[in-house]
Design a protein around this motif. Structure first.
Motif, short mmCIF file in Angstrom:
data_model
loop_
_atom_site.label_atom_id
_atom_site.label_comp_id
_atom_site.label_asym_id
_atom_site.label_seq_id
_atom_site.Cartn_x
_atom_site.Cartn_y
_atom_site.Cartn_z
N GLY A 28 0.78 -1.23 0.00
CA GLY A 28 0.00 0.00 0.00
C GLY A 28 0.81 1.28 0.00
N MET A 29 2.13 1.17 -0.03
CA MET A 29 2.98 2.37 -0.01
C MET A 29 3.40 2.73 -1.42
N SER A 30 3.45 4.01 -1.69
CA SER A 30 4.07 4.46 -2.94
C SER A 30 5.59 4.40 -2.75
N PHE A 31 6.32 4.54 -3.84
CA PHE A 31 7.77 4.55 -3.71
C PHE A 31 8.23 5.70 -2.82
N ASP A 36 10.70 7.60 2.09
CA ASP A 36 10.70 8.57 3.17
C ASP A 36 10.38 7.98 4.55
N ASP A 37 10.22 6.68 4.63
CA ASP A 37 9.92 6.02 5.91
C ASP A 37 11.12 5.18 6.33
N PRO A 38 12.02 5.76 7.14
CA PRO A 38 13.26 5.04 7.46
C PRO A 38 13.04 3.70 8.16
#
Length: 64
Positions: A28-31, A36-38
């Motif tokens: 469900g995450m975009s690139f 941006d999510d460490p």
């Protein structure tokens, strides 16, 4: 059991589990969100590392 005694089928199972887990982390995450999510990025990279470590022990007959 030491890691040297683990057979190839168990290492293959480890690789599949790491792939499944990494995909679940990114679902469900975009690139851009992933980048941006460490926390997610590091979790996925950890799984990629596990895959590489298991692949390093692949027997010659399965290496292409």
């Amino acid at each position: 059991m030491s890691s040297e005694r683990r057979g190839w089928p168990l290492r293959l199972a480890d690789m599949i589990a790491a792939i499944i887990e990494a995909r679940a982390f990114m679902a469900g995450m975009s690139f851009t969100e992933f980048r941006d999510d460490p926390r997610t990025l590091k979790a996925v990279l950890w799984n990629v590392s596990l895959i590489g470590e298991a692949a390093r022990h692949a027997p010659p007959e399965v290496v292409a």
